[in-house]
Scaffold this active site. Sequence first.
Site, PDB file in Angstrom:
ATOM      1  N   GLN A  12       7.480   2.467  -6.036  1.00 26.75           N
ATOM      2  CA  GLN A  12       8.482   3.290  -5.474  1.00 26.75           C
ATOM      3  C   GLN A  12       9.768   3.136  -6.026  1.00 26.75           C
ATOM      4  O   GLN A  12      10.587   4.111  -6.184  1.00 26.75           O
ATOM      5  CB  GLN A  12       8.630   2.738  -3.749  1.00 26.75           C
ATOM      6  CG  GLN A  12       7.207   2.643  -2.963  1.00 26.75           C
ATOM      7  CD  GLN A  12       6.862   3.936  -2.610  1.00 26.75           C
ATOM      8  OE1 GLN A  12       7.636   5.109  -2.836  1.00 26.75           O
ATOM      9  NE2 GLN A  12       5.445   4.114  -2.497  1.00 26.75           N
TER      10      GLN A  12
ATOM     11  N   TYR B 131       0.966  -1.199   0.031  1.00 28.80           N
ATOM     12  CA  TYR B 131       0.111  -0.086   0.075  1.00 28.80           C
ATOM     13  C   TYR B 131       0.941   1.146   0.110  1.00 28.80           C
ATOM     14  O   TYR B 131       2.107   1.248   0.008  1.00 28.80           O
ATOM     15  CB  TYR B 131      -1.255  -0.158   0.955  1.00 28.80           C
ATOM     16  CG  TYR B 131      -0.788   0.105   2.577  1.00 28.80           C
ATOM     17  CD1 TYR B 131       0.585   0.545   3.020  1.00 28.80           C
ATOM     18  CD2 TYR B 131      -1.810  -0.145   3.663  1.00 28.80           C
ATOM     19  CE1 TYR B 131       0.578   0.466   4.469  1.00 28.80           C
ATOM     20  CE2 TYR B 131      -1.612   0.086   4.604  1.00 28.80           C
ATOM     21  CZ  TYR B 131      -0.202   0.184   5.294  1.00 28.80           C
ATOM     22  OH  TYR B 131       0.273   0.496   6.634  1.00 28.80           O
ATOM     23  N   GLU B 132       0.036   2.251   0.012  1.00 25.93           N
ATOM     24  CA  GLU B 132       0.820   3.669  -0.232  1.00 25.93           C
ATOM     25  C   GLU B 132       1.941   3.720  -1.479  1.00 25.93           C
ATOM     26  O   GLU B 132       2.792   4.260  -1.389  1.00 25.93           O
ATOM     27  CB  GLU B 132       1.576   4.093   1.127  1.00 25.93           C
ATOM     28  CG  GLU B 132       0.766   4.250   2.181  1.00 25.93           C
ATOM     29  CD  GLU B 132      -0.284   5.542   2.037  1.00 25.93           C
ATOM     30  OE1 GLU B 132      -1.371   5.587   2.704  1.00 25.93           O
ATOM     31  OE2 GLU B 132       0.045   6.509   1.139  1.00 25.93           O
ATOM     32  N   GLY B 133       1.363   2.946  -2.693  1.00 32.95           N
ATOM     33  CA  GLY B 133       2.241   2.799  -3.736  1.00 32.95           C
ATOM     34  C   GLY B 133       3.179   1.720  -3.576  1.00 32.95           C
ATOM     35  O   GLY B 133       4.021   1.687  -2.818  1.00 32.95           O
TER      36      GLY B 133
END
Lengths: 589, 589
Positions: B444, B437-439
């Site tokens: 990343q 999650y969060e990319g």
Amino acid sequence: MNYYHAPVRDLQFVLHELLDVSAGSPIAEIADPDTINQVIEAAGQFATEILAPLNGIGDRQGCTMPSSGVVTTPDGFKNAYKQFSEAGWTALACQSEHGGQGLPNAVNAAVMEIFAGANMAWAAYPGMSQAAYTCLAANGSDAQRALYLPKLASGEWAGTMCLTEPHCGTDLGLLRTRAVPNADGTFGITGTKIFISGGEHDFTDNIVHLVLARLPDSPPGVKGISLFLVPKFLVSPEGDLAERNAVTCGSLEHKMGIHANATCTMNFDGAAGYLVGEPDKGLAAMFVMMNHARLLVGVNAIGLMEAAYQKALGYAKDRTQGRSPTASTRNVPADPIIEHADVRRMLLTQKAYVEGTRAFAQWACQLADTQHFADDSGVRHQAAELSALVTPIVKAFSSDLAVECTSLAMQVFGGHGYIVDNQVEQHLRDARIIPLYEGANGIQAMDFLGRKVLPDQGTRLEMFLAIVTEFIDANANNPVLREFTAPLSSATEVLRNATHEVLMQAKTDPHVLGSVAASYLRLAGHVGLAWMWARMAAIGLVNPASADPIYASKVATARFYFKKLLPEIHSLAAAIAAGSGPIMELDFG
Amino acid sequence: MNYYHAPVRDLQFVLHELLDVSAGSPIAEIADPDTINQVIEAAGQFATEILAPLNGIGDRQGCTMPSSGVVTTPDGFKNAYKQFSEAGWTALACQSEHGGQGLPNAVNAAVMEIFAGANMAWAAYPGMSQAAYTCLAANGSDAQRALYLPKLASGEWAGTMCLTEPHCGTDLGLLRTRAVPNADGTFGITGTKIFISGGEHDFTDNIVHLVLARLPDSPPGVKGISLFLVPKFLVSPEGDLAERNAVTCGSLEHKMGIHANATCTMNFDGAAGYLVGEPDKGLAAMFVMMNHARLLVGVNAIGLMEAAYQKALGYAKDRTQGRSPTASTRNVPADPIIEHADVRRMLLTQKAYVEGTRAFAQWACQLADTQHFADDSGVRHQAAELSALVTPIVKAFSSDLAVECTSLAMQVFGGHGYIVDNQVEQHLRDARIIPLYEGANGIQAMDFLGRKVLPDQGTRLEMFLAIVTEFIDANANNPVLREFTAPLSSATEVLRNATHEVLMQAKTDPHVLGSVAASYLRLAGHVGLAWMWARMAAIGLVNPASADPIYASKVATARFYFKKLLPEIHSLAAAIAAGSGPIMELDFG
């Protein structure tokens, strides 16, 4: 739902084209290629139709204990087992004198991979029975074999292995379960065993426990352990079920995964047991089965990798997200993520490891067959030596990779991989037990380096490397293969140098073994996989790509393995060379 | 039960002795060392006493939906939040004008690590509110800020970020949620958002959703996305709760881990929304928060590594099994497994990674503080550049390592690690979301290499390497440090060479970026950790070992890191040099 499909073509490639398990080996008379193919295809059908649909159900329901000592398996599990045993699958690798089909290890392993890939928790029940069969076949008296083995082969009864106790797992020398002689020649078994897979369930009328326990006058430690057969229901000489024995399941463990496999605490309260083999020789008797079990556990890991890879591959083809840098002229809002290089990296890593470990594990199973079936005693001896050498690699390397690869499969799904409904995260949870049981992977590494490599100064390892070198030499004049044989040759040198390094350090430093064993096993595993990938690439290159896409696939995957994964050997070699100093210095307080 | 204890001493070492976040930085006036220590100690106490005991309960109970649209958190969760907000923790990093304490990022991150280590699922609720606060503080109108931020700071209301939709996660350009202007200046928001953490719960009276949606005349793709504030209950100009808005939780996801954190499907049925910032600038507005969130997500991963490491360390000291090769004269049946080198290897790997990533993440948070608080615009600019550069490393490298290290912690437990009751396997299940999650970590890596390194031909990377080189040069005449500075220097060269290689290949090959990004990020992460471990070793070496065992511990762990873990860079460099060829060749069919 995208259910598991057996990798029939890849198994055929490995068994026939790579290893030639029929024609080129001593088992030709037992299993010709057509028979093997029929068995694999039938196993695949059973796995897809019966076992795979139960995998998620089993995970959600788990096993339950509706009343004290009673264990209920998830919906459908018992019926699947009934179909399974009726179809003769339990008897596949059993001897014909017990009603078995006598198929060789290599075929049995292929089938076990398929069943585990479809439903690992379910497959572990017949897997334990097979282990018990093997142990009893090797160690039991004629009467014991006659009474119990046909029922295990037919699947009418199940089996377990009872080793671990709360305070002893790896260190069996500590075990406390007692066996007291009774007047009638039986023994009263008293103690608590934990982590007993399939210790209680509703599949069969009877369960045959093989139990390690200590006789009253036995020496302490591992030299005072004996093996006993303790049936859930006592058995009359005619083979009929008699009274209930004093062995009961006290509780079920709640585990990270394989929820549908009953992991039991088993309480023995003076249960009637029968000595198997000689007194105080229980550990050796058990280890006949352990090597076999360790190979199958490695194969099980390969099944999970395959299952997770299939899901990741299917998802990557379906899911559209973002644009591929070379597809931007297509008039679509997004491309399938399989076109993104980073997703391909994750898929190829899984493919290279699942197919590489499959080939290596099947070679190890072929060795086990040669060990048993070869006419020539020298051939048998060499196979036994090699089999002992590589078994811990198959168990530990395959299972470590199964954790890595099932996790990569989740990663291909993005956030959707974390959702239970998508049924990919279960594979990681299930896989995570494999590095822990049947000897934790640290123990496998110590066994490999400490028992198989160091004591004979690397002689047995050289036996293996000689076979690899033979392949390299045989292809020395083939420039097309050089992209594989050159790095394979380098890899063998890296392993040789590391072995030399460890042998030198171990002369004066007792902590080197434990300090480098894990890295050393993984390094050796890579040499094994590199050898297999070079061989598979060689087959791929001599077959026309038009004949079957598998040939080009093998060449491309071999290139990926050699360029992207094999270089790990250099960091492993550096960690090995660093020895025990950096590991023993810290005071943990 | 061996509950989590905050690593207070190690955080103090990092914040004061390593980074000197108070005296040497622009935040001295905001947070002196004593204040920081008090905050960390108080957070540790709250974590151990209130949050850690709820971690297993939360995992077992999960969130439930007793009636349509209503979400109940596990027993004790709501009360813990009440105590948490009353104690002022929600306001820690908020601005003083909204009732916040204005403490810097570095301190906030230390506290977030502690809360996540104790109970990740619980900590994610205030974590999301903090993200929403940050986003609204940066982008909201004065009126919006005045109306909502004090309630978010006090914890009276919670917040969420609503980005993902069923068909779009990474690729937000595909999002379909519509925002239609109403006559009163508000917008009617209609669409379905998935994977909304804390989308519904029972902690607070109101929940403030920050929602990405598309205005009617906006262009397609990412340039047509706007940001809206959609409260669960509408708010009167005086700040009182008014009517229920048309946003409801349709269902909860069943997940591998963080069971106690409600992951919601949120249905917006013409819900009243308020535009935040400019139309069509929603993605940029959201990304102000995203970098902040990514740092904290990395810090979260470190908390889990710490928690799992503590359990593994405790178990390794208690569990006796087998003999150590150097303890055989002791008259005991077995030694604590911490005396076995292979167990020490697993513990040291965890320790080296948790303390190394902690130091690196805290340095990144210090950069974020410098970026905001420094007087000099050049200093601010440099910090902003470096912060942007290293944020994806903190997120992806820390979270990949969290999966590896929580799994190693399980391995230390042997089979007992697989049992739910021992509460170590939960850390792996919880940790496994962080790379997703969060990319996702692949994103990343693409962000790091594709947006931060390649476009400026490595200039920003050289800015980072210059700082590392400065440390090496400053210690050039210190022979005691050479065992660290020499391999650190080599590692920077490996990264420079890899960068050069990728820059060359990328000129003609559009697939290089995706093919090597993951390896490249990990390589850069190792350079960051090597730098931190060399600095920590330098501090350890100049302090007397008698003063505090941490100094000898830092030196020994640094040696382990450099000798055993850093060599991974060589395999990463090889994989990078191999480029895209082995990745793009295979036809997956």
